[in-house]
Design a protein around this motif. Structure first.
Motif, PDB file in Angstrom:
ATOM      1  N   VAL A 247       0.846  -1.194   0.000  1.00 52.44           N
ATOM      2  CA  VAL A 247       0.000   0.000   0.000  1.00 52.44           C
ATOM      3  C   VAL A 247       0.880   1.242   0.000  1.00 52.44           C
ATOM      4  O   VAL A 247       1.826   1.343   0.790  1.00 52.44           O
ATOM      5  CB  VAL A 247      -0.920   0.010   1.233  1.00 52.44           C
ATOM      6  CG1 VAL A 247      -1.646   1.346   1.365  1.00 52.44           C
ATOM      7  CG2 VAL A 247      -1.925  -1.130   1.146  1.00 52.44           C
ATOM      8  N   VAL A 248       0.588   2.169  -0.894  1.00 49.08           N
ATOM      9  CA  VAL A 248       1.252   3.473  -0.941  1.00 49.08           C
ATOM     10  C   VAL A 248       0.372   4.462  -0.183  1.00 49.08           C
ATOM     11  O   VAL A 248      -0.824   4.574  -0.459  1.00 49.08           O
ATOM     12  CB  VAL A 248       1.451   3.944  -2.386  1.00 49.08           C
ATOM     13  CG1 VAL A 248       2.022   5.368  -2.417  1.00 49.08           C
ATOM     14  CG2 VAL A 248       2.359   2.993  -3.145  1.00 49.08           C
ATOM     15  N   ILE A 269      -1.883  13.043  -8.724  1.00 50.35           N
ATOM     16  CA  ILE A 269      -0.917  12.147  -8.091  1.00 50.35           C
ATOM     17  C   ILE A 269      -0.936  10.834  -8.853  1.00 50.35           C
ATOM     18  O   ILE A 269      -1.996  10.242  -9.060  1.00 50.35           O
ATOM     19  CB  ILE A 269      -1.265  11.943  -6.604  1.00 50.35           C
ATOM     20  CG1 ILE A 269      -1.311  13.310  -5.905  1.00 50.35           C
ATOM     21  CG2 ILE A 269      -0.234  11.031  -5.930  1.00 50.35           C
ATOM     22  CD1 ILE A 269      -1.863  13.266  -4.499  1.00 50.35           C
ATOM     23  N   SER A 270       0.246  10.392  -9.306  1.00 52.43           N
ATOM     24  CA  SER A 270       0.337   9.253 -10.210  1.00 52.43           C
ATOM     25  C   SER A 270       1.388   8.258  -9.747  1.00 52.43           C
ATOM     26  O   SER A 270       2.284   8.591  -8.964  1.00 52.43           O
ATOM     27  CB  SER A 270       0.680   9.728 -11.632  1.00 52.43           C
ATOM     28  OG  SER A 270      -0.202  10.738 -12.075  1.00 52.43           O
ATOM     29  N   THR A 281      -2.777   7.417 -13.060  1.00 47.66           N
ATOM     30  CA  THR A 281      -3.293   8.328 -12.039  1.00 47.66           C
ATOM     31  C   THR A 281      -3.818   7.576 -10.824  1.00 47.66           C
ATOM     32  O   THR A 281      -4.601   6.632 -10.956  1.00 47.66           O
ATOM     33  CB  THR A 281      -4.425   9.190 -12.618  1.00 47.66           C
ATOM     34  OG1 THR A 281      -3.906   9.954 -13.719  1.00 47.66           O
ATOM     35  CG2 THR A 281      -4.989  10.139 -11.564  1.00 47.66           C
ATOM     36  N   LEU A 282      -3.381   8.001  -9.635  1.00 49.12           N
ATOM     37  CA  LEU A 282      -3.937   7.514  -8.381  1.00 49.12           C
ATOM     38  C   LEU A 282      -5.140   8.336  -7.961  1.00 49.12           C
ATOM     39  O   LEU A 282      -6.167   7.800  -7.552  1.00 49.12           O
ATOM     40  CB  LEU A 282      -2.877   7.553  -7.271  1.00 49.12           C
ATOM     41  CG  LEU A 282      -1.700   6.585  -7.379  1.00 49.12           C
ATOM     42  CD1 LEU A 282      -0.700   6.840  -6.257  1.00 49.12           C
ATOM     43  CD2 LEU A 282      -2.183   5.140  -7.334  1.00 49.12           C
ATOM     44  N   VAL A 293      -4.595  15.562   4.858  1.00 46.69           N
ATOM     45  CA  VAL A 293      -5.482  14.436   4.570  1.00 46.69           C
ATOM     46  C   VAL A 293      -4.636  13.230   4.177  1.00 46.69           C
ATOM     47  O   VAL A 293      -3.747  13.340   3.323  1.00 46.69           O
ATOM     48  CB  VAL A 293      -6.454  14.774   3.418  1.00 46.69           C
ATOM     49  CG1 VAL A 293      -7.289  13.546   3.032  1.00 46.69           C
ATOM     50  CG2 VAL A 293      -7.362  15.935   3.810  1.00 46.69           C
ATOM     51  N   GLN A 294      -4.895  12.079   4.799  1.00 46.64           N
ATOM     52  CA  GLN A 294      -4.158  10.865   4.449  1.00 46.64           C
ATOM     53  C   GLN A 294      -4.887  10.091   3.360  1.00 46.64           C
ATOM     54  O   GLN A 294      -6.120   9.953   3.389  1.00 46.64           O
ATOM     55  CB  GLN A 294      -3.973   9.956   5.661  1.00 46.64           C
ATOM     56  CG  GLN A 294      -3.091   8.738   5.350  1.00 46.64           C
ATOM     57  CD  GLN A 294      -2.972   7.781   6.512  1.00 46.64           C
ATOM     58  OE1 GLN A 294      -3.921   7.596   7.266  1.00 46.64           O
ATOM     59  NE2 GLN A 294      -1.811   7.165   6.666  1.00 46.64           N
ATOM     60  N   LYS A 295      -4.137   9.587   2.395  1.00 43.43           N
ATOM     61  CA  LYS A 295      -4.683   8.731   1.346  1.00 43.43           C
ATOM     62  C   LYS A 295      -3.821   7.481   1.243  1.00 43.43           C
ATOM     63  O   LYS A 295      -2.598   7.537   1.399  1.00 43.43           O
ATOM     64  CB  LYS A 295      -4.715   9.450   0.007  1.00 43.43           C
ATOM     65  CG  LYS A 295      -5.587  10.676  -0.008  1.00 43.43           C
ATOM     66  CD  LYS A 295      -7.062  10.329   0.193  1.00 43.43           C
ATOM     67  CE  LYS A 295      -7.639   9.623  -0.985  1.00 43.43           C
ATOM     68  NZ  LYS A 295      -9.100   9.404  -0.863  1.00 43.43           N
ATOM     69  N   SER A 296      -4.476   6.353   0.953  1.00 43.75           N
ATOM     70  CA  SER A 296      -3.781   5.074   0.809  1.00 43.75           C
ATOM     71  C   SER A 296      -4.313   4.349  -0.411  1.00 43.75           C
ATOM     72  O   SER A 296      -5.525   4.354  -0.671  1.00 43.75           O
ATOM     73  CB  SER A 296      -3.986   4.203   2.059  1.00 43.75           C
ATOM     74  OG  SER A 296      -3.471   4.827   3.207  1.00 43.75           O
ATOM     75  N   PHE A 297      -3.412   3.736  -1.171  1.00 45.40           N
ATOM     76  CA  PHE A 297      -3.790   3.007  -2.374  1.00 45.40           C
ATOM     77  C   PHE A 297      -2.991   1.713  -2.461  1.00 45.40           C
ATOM     78  O   PHE A 297      -1.785   1.700  -2.190  1.00 45.40           O
ATOM     79  CB  PHE A 297      -3.513   3.839  -3.634  1.00 45.40           C
ATOM     80  CG  PHE A 297      -4.272   5.132  -3.695  1.00 45.40           C
ATOM     81  CD1 PHE A 297      -5.556   5.179  -4.204  1.00 45.40           C
ATOM     82  CD2 PHE A 297      -3.701   6.306  -3.221  1.00 45.40           C
ATOM     83  CE1 PHE A 297      -6.255   6.375  -4.260  1.00 45.40           C
ATOM     84  CE2 PHE A 297      -4.380   7.504  -3.270  1.00 45.40           C
ATOM     85  CZ  PHE A 297      -5.672   7.536  -3.794  1.00 45.40           C
TER      86      PHE A 297
END
Length: 392
Positions: A247-248, A269-270, A281-282, A293-297
């Motif tokens: 996970v990024v 954000i890519s 693209t993310l 803000v935290q994001k996870s992918f």
């Protein structure tokens, strides 16, 4: 000032100085006094969210796969009073549509949320909502479903790559096609404005993050914002060959709701799996929450994991009069463990030690199949170990 007129964002400046959690959506300790005084002079501050949602146990990053994640959610008043028994949970797996179900109220405005987890490595996105006594709806996050909470099925994380930017790393500023003349990405302790954060995200003693341009203390709002085009920040190369379910995650700041042409730009954000030759693209960031803000992918949901992975952040000002400020902090790439940390006495690997394990042990008596204490056979000492580890 513009002539003899005071810009309305002065109220936001004062509220930001008074804020204690980096989120103006829930007001500030002296919001009523500050906003009341400025409103009396025709300079009202931003409206606060109607409701506050609190998860006492915290927002989890991982949860046991193929089970149900239980969370307690408390709803309290901010700009309005909550209406009892209106709490709802909305959730989705992967890129599917959100499904919405009523949460079980366990006491007035306290709810039990049950989030169905998917297979190991699969993310479940979710958000909470409830009504006010006047019929309005509040959500957590405040602008859901544009943003949402996310939890990944797994038993924990192993760090592949992490950078809180407190020391100089191998990040690259600039790329082919960048045309911004000001507001280029820079690694600093930020000076806060109505558009730019005052503090990085990393807990104390951390102070450093990447932002788009550093102005001077007390400088004008648009003194060092992005102008003239795009500016790119690119991560070092990292490998996911041994962590295909990694996970990024990162914390980002984005502001584009001030200036003469608000909400006219975005930040893209890519992710790349070929060293930056091509990009996927993310997310495209357009919301303005005035907070980190935290994001996870899960990387594999976008590209095939390889040994030459990169992530880039491209913020731009392509519209006249737009004030754009962005930030990035606490970037991390985490592998997901799909091996449960089973106790030795959990012979059937269901995370409990109970009658089912006792049945396994008895059926394996005098063989090695139920050996708990490591002596090579299943006997009375293993029975004693199982009973002492009993969880029901």
């Amino acid at each position: 000032h513009t002539g003899t007129t005071i810009a309305g964002d002065i109220t936001v400046d004062f509220l930001t100085l008074d804020d204690d959690n980096g989120n103006l959506a829930d007001g500030s300790p002296h919001y009523a006094q500050i906003n009341g005084a400025f409103t009396a002079h025709g300079l009202p501050g931003p409206a606060i969210a109607p409701l506050m949602f609190t998860v006492p146990s915290g927002i989890p990053i991982f949860a046991t796969p193929n089970t149900t994640l239980g969370l307690t959610v408390q709803v309290t008043a901010l700009g309005a009073q909550p209406q009892a028994n209106t709490g709802r949970l909305s959730w989705r797996t992967g890129a599917s549509a959100f499904q919405s179900v009523a949460m079980t109220q366990t006491s007035p405005n306290v709810y039990a949320a049950q989030i169905p987890m998917a297979a190991c490595g699969t993310a479940v996105d979710y958000y909470f909502s409830a009504n006010t006594t006047t019929g309005a709806t509040g959500t957590s996050p405040a602008n859901a479903p544009t943003t949402f909470h996310s939890v990944v099925g797994g038993y924990g994380a192993s760090t592949v790559f992490t950078d809180g930017f407190q020391t100089v790393g191998a990040w690259t500023v600039g790329a082919t096609g960048d045309a911004a003349t000001t507001g280029l990405w820079t690694r600093v302790d930020p000076l806060g404005t109505a558009a730019q954060p005052e503090d990085d995200h990393t807990p104390t003693p951390g102070t450093i993050c990447y932002i788009t341009g550093q102005g001077t203390a007390g400088g004008a709002l648009g003194e060092a914002d992005i102008d003239g085009g795009a500016t790119t920040l690119t991560s070092p190369t990292f490998s996911l060959v041994s962590n295909p379910s990694a996970v990024v995650s990162y914390w980002r700041w984005y502001s584009n709701n001030t200036g003469g042409a608000p909400d006219a730009d975005t930040m893209t954000i890519s992710i790349s799996n070929n060293g930056g030759t091509s990009w996927t693209t993310l997310e495209v960031v357009s919301e303005n929450v005035g907070a980190w803000v935290q994001k996870s992918f899960r990387a594999a949901d976008f590209v095939t994991p390889t040994a030459t992975m990169k992530v880039k952040f491209v913020a731009s000002d392509l519209a006249t009069g737009s004030v754009v400020e962005a930030g990035v902090d606490d970037f991390a790439v985490s592998g997901i463990s799909c091996t449960p940390p089973f106790a030795p006495a959990d012979l059937n690997h269901d995370t409990y030690v109970n009658g089912a394990d006792l049945a396994v042990l008895l059926s394996a008596w005098a063989t090695a199949a139920g050996d708990i204490d490591g002596n090579g056979t299943t006997d009375g000492s293993d029975l004693a170990a199982l009973l002492s580890a009993w969880t029901g």
